[in-house]
Design a protein around this motif. Structure first.
Motif, PDB file in Angstrom:
ATOM      1  N   ILE A  22       0.866  -1.179   0.000  1.00 38.15           N
ATOM      2  CA  ILE A  22       0.000   0.000   0.000  1.00 38.15           C
ATOM      3  C   ILE A  22       0.899   1.225   0.000  1.00 38.15           C
ATOM      4  O   ILE A  22       1.786   1.347   0.851  1.00 38.15           O
ATOM      5  N   LEU A  23       0.692   2.106  -0.968  1.00 42.88           N
ATOM      6  CA  LEU A  23       1.454   3.345  -1.023  1.00 42.88           C
ATOM      7  C   LEU A  23       0.910   4.304   0.023  1.00 42.88           C
ATOM      8  O   LEU A  23      -0.291   4.538   0.099  1.00 42.88           O
ATOM      9  N   ARG A  24       1.779   4.865   0.814  1.00 44.12           N
ATOM     10  CA  ARG A  24       1.354   5.795   1.846  1.00 44.12           C
ATOM     11  C   ARG A  24       1.870   7.191   1.493  1.00 44.12           C
ATOM     12  O   ARG A  24       1.621   7.691   0.414  1.00 44.12           O
ATOM     13  N   ARG A  25       2.612   7.819   2.349  1.00 46.15           N
ATOM     14  CA  ARG A  25       3.063   9.184   2.084  1.00 46.15           C
ATOM     15  C   ARG A  25       4.241   9.151   1.107  1.00 46.15           C
ATOM     16  O   ARG A  25       5.283   8.558   1.395  1.00 46.15           O
ATOM     17  N   LEU A  26       4.066   9.772  -0.032  1.00 44.15           N
ATOM     18  CA  LEU A  26       5.080   9.772  -1.079  1.00 44.15           C
ATOM     19  C   LEU A  26       5.551  11.192  -1.351  1.00 44.15           C
ATOM     20  O   LEU A  26       4.736  12.096  -1.562  1.00 44.15           O
ATOM     21  N   GLU A  27       6.856  11.390  -1.351  1.00 44.70           N
ATOM     22  CA  GLU A  27       7.477  12.672  -1.660  1.00 44.70           C
ATOM     23  C   GLU A  27       8.653  12.416  -2.587  1.00 44.70           C
ATOM     24  O   GLU A  27       9.158  11.281  -2.657  1.00 44.70           O
ATOM     25  N   PRO A  28       9.138  13.429  -3.318  1.00 48.32           N
ATOM     26  CA  PRO A  28      10.245  13.195  -4.258  1.00 48.32           C
ATOM     27  C   PRO A  28      11.470  12.547  -3.615  1.00 48.32           C
ATOM     28  O   PRO A  28      12.153  11.751  -4.262  1.00 48.32           O
ATOM     29  N   GLY A  29      11.748  12.855  -2.356  1.00 46.89           N
ATOM     30  CA  GLY A  29      12.927  12.299  -1.707  1.00 46.89           C
ATOM     31  C   GLY A  29      12.639  11.226  -0.682  1.00 46.89           C
ATOM     32  O   GLY A  29      13.556  10.794   0.039  1.00 46.89           O
ATOM     33  N   ARG A  30      11.374  10.780  -0.615  1.00 44.39           N
ATOM     34  CA  ARG A  30      11.025   9.815   0.434  1.00 44.39           C
ATOM     35  C   ARG A  30       9.776   9.035   0.036  1.00 44.39           C
ATOM     36  O   ARG A  30       8.770   9.632  -0.366  1.00 44.39           O
TER      37      ARG A  30
END
Length: 651
Positions: A20-28
């Motif tokens: 499950i994809l949770r919090r996605l950011e460019p560096g994390r």
């Protein structure tokens, strides 16, 4: 002690649920996954037009918590040395033991023609999906399949929703169908989820609970037969009738931590269901009849889980609890808290649900906030290998989580996204402990204001609508005055004078945003209000957008009655408007395009869809209908107003 192992681990799938994809950011990148063993994982990333790159997930990037003999939660938190591109399709794979990819062990996660799942890191939130209240045995279709159909339609990376917001009641631990509870117990045994010692109950431990004749539909009988526990018995397991709105069926309320964790696996993944059989427990004739009625709804729910898991693997998922994630009317009033937390058994029930929320929902929203409680949970899991759950360490962890004040979170997105915890930091009534508590206390509201300062616009997730249906709130207020707030779920922002007043002042503050979008659920119907502050030039606009439920609906005839009475009693000419706490606000309802005779409330399971302009204002608002009918748009019709002294209809 762990349950006896009836099956060898070699015949279990390596991955039970996820990713499950949770919090996605460019560096994390933050992901959640459950395996049947400690998995050696490698995350493979392939941005469009670039060569793929492998990231081995060692202990620095993946924390593993063993919750049973054959069940390990993998909390993946990968920090990248180079940021990923935004607004581009990024294919990914999760390799088990270095070479088994998703196409091999979870083909249900792939869309037609794809060999890998993918995600998009949006540079701004210009499109999102949101919803709440997903009850497995409700007869409606699963609203998460609306997102599955949307993702299956050809689209560009910039057309992908930025996020899927789950705004409460992702699971119903307090309202469980018999066939679902049977699946929970079979999965506990199949995976060897740890047993638990229970204090304050008739039964000694979880093994006795699962085998007890009262375990299905009669869990009230397992509480001590003491007069002082009458409220507890009714509150948690009694199927308390709630006149006017609905009835709460809590007689299969989950109790143990193993039950809660098994429930999460069963509502998010089709794989655990393949490990179970359809054998029913021993039941009385009446209970068996109810069990058979519920079986068809659960079977339909299971059939849809492949599409649900596919959505969770392609969109960033952010979550916040509401009451059913823990228990109905959680922290409604000071009296409720004194009753529920004053008995070791009920406190354990609530605490187990909170631990489950931490591991399966809360951590993935903001991992940095959970370092200490997660370390203590990990230590608890280590102890459970030898002695099972139920140790003093578990009670200490529950005490810690009940005092924890970082369930809320803020995303540094454009617009800023603020997700509120309206359950654990409540403003208790100072006049009567039976009166509903405010949804945020003074300190939490002050922090909320600080988080809003100097943002031109903001998206706020409030599980309960900030601006709801006046008639329903009035009915709730009457029952609260009579000392019976539990009978009507009297949980709205206007139910507490202090919290309502401070919240209104925050909106009027000169340094808080000009435009607010408030996303809510909870109520089992959907609506869209545009709210303006009176007596202030260039004052803020609040857009209250409510989508509920994902798999739940309000009784249709009753909602139609409330909708019509509300339009008549609170028409522009009605003096009742001046008796509300919103008399300084102008409320413009947006009308569902598919409505009949001007209804403002839309009653259909599904998901909300919101498109934003560059200033962070909602440009179009839809309800995606789970029954497969065309999506319903909420349209601006200024001939339909709900407050006195309204501005004329705009061009």
């Amino acid at each position: 002690m762990p349950l006896p192992d009836r099956h060898d681990s070699t015949d279990l799938p390596a991955v039970l649920a996820g990713p499950i994809l949770r919090r996605l950011e460019p560096g994390r990148l933050v992901l959640w996954l459950v395996g049947s063993r400690d998995l050696q994982l490698t995350l493979r990333l392939a941005p469009a037009g670039q060569a793929s790159r492998d990231y081995p997930l060692g202990d620095d990037a993946c924390q593993r918590l063993m919750i049973g003999k054959h069940a390990v939660i993998h909390l993946i938190d990968l920090h990248l040395d180079a940021p990923l591109p935004q607004d581009e399709l990024i294919a990914y794979d999760l390799l088990v033991d270095d070479h088994h990819g998703i196409a091999e062990w979870a083909t249900h996660l792939l869309y037609d023609g794809a060999t890998q799942p993918n995600f998009v890191l949006r540079s701004r939130i210009d499109h999102l999906l949101h919803g709440s209240c997903r009850k497995p045995h409700h007869p409606s279709n699963d609203g998460l399949l609306c997102a599955d159909r949307l993702l299956a339609t050809p689209h560009t990376a910039k057309e992908r929703p930025a996020v899927l917001l789950h705004s409460g009641d992702q699971v119903y631990v307090d309202d469980v169908a018999g066939p679902m509870l049977r699946a929970v117990h079979q999965l506990i045994e199949r995976l060897g989820l740890y047993h638990e010692k229970l204090d304050g109950a008739v039964i000694e431990d979880s093994a006795d609970l699962y085998d007890h004749p009262a375990s299905y539909y009669h869990r009230a009988d397992l509480l001590p037969a003491l007069k002082s526990n009458e409220t507890l018995r009714e509150r948690f397991f009694g199927g308390t009738e709630k006149p006017i709105f609905t009835s709460s069926n809590a007689d299969n309320h989950l109790v143990t931590l193993a039950e809660v964790l098994a429930m999460y696996l069963l509502v998010w993944s089709p794989t655990p269901w393949t490990l179970l059989d359809s054998e029913a427990p021993q039941l009385s004739a009446d209970d068996a009849e109810r069990y058979d009625r519920e079986r068809a709804s659960i079977a339909a729910f299971v059939d849809s889980l492949g599409g649900v898991a596919r959505v969770l693997a392609h969109l960033p998922n952010l979550m916040i609890f509401d009451d059913h994630d823990i228990t109905d009317d959680w922290n409604l009033s000071a009296q409720w808290e004194e009753t529920a937390y004053g008995h070791p058994f009920s406190k354990r029930i609530i605490g187990n649900a909170l631990i489950g929320y931490l591991l399966c929902q809360g951590w993935g929203n903001n991992p940095d906030a959970f370092a200490e409680p997660l370390a203590n949970t990990s230590a608890l899991c280590e102890q459970a290998r030898e002695r099972g759950f139920g140790s003093p360490a578990q009670d200490r962890l529950i005490d810690e989580l009940m005092k924890f004040q970082q369930w809320h979170y803020v995303l540094p997105s454009k617009p800023a996204l603020l997700v509120l915890d309206t359950r654990t930091r409540r403003w208790r009534s100072e006049r009567n402990i039976k009166r509903p508590s405010g949804l945020l206390d003074w300190e939490a509201l002050s922090e909320f204001q600080q988080d809003l300062l100097d943002h031109p616009s903001a998206i706020i997730v409030s599980p309960a609508p900030m601006f709801g249906v006046k008639l329903i709130e009035a009915v709730q207020r009457v029952f609260s005055w009579a000392g019976h707030p539990l009978m009507v779920d009297a949980e709205n922002w206007m139910a507490h004078r202090g919290a309502a007043s401070v919240m209104m002042n925050i909106f009027r503050h000169s340094r808080t945003p000009r435009d607010y979008v408030v996303l809510s659920g909870d109520v089992h119907y959907s609506f869209f209000y545009e709210v303006k502050v009176r007596q202030r030039r260039n004052g803020p606009t609040i857009w209250q957008i409510t989508s509920s439920g994902v798999k739940n609906e309000f009784p249709e005839r009753l909602l139609n009655l409330f909708d019509r009475l509300n339009r008549w009693l609170y028409a522009p000419w009605s003096p009742l408007n001046w008796l509300t706490k919103r008399r300084r606000m102008q409320v413009f309802p947006h009308i569902p395009k598919h409505s009949k005779a001007g209804e403002r409330l839309w009653n259909s399971a599904g998901l909300g869809q919101v498109l934003f302009n560059t200033e962070g204002q909602p440009s179009r608002v839809f309800q995606l209908n789970a029954d497969g009918s065309p999506r319903t748009e909420f349209i601006d019709d200024r001939d339909e107003v709900a407050e006195p002294n309204e501005a004329p209809k705009r061009a």
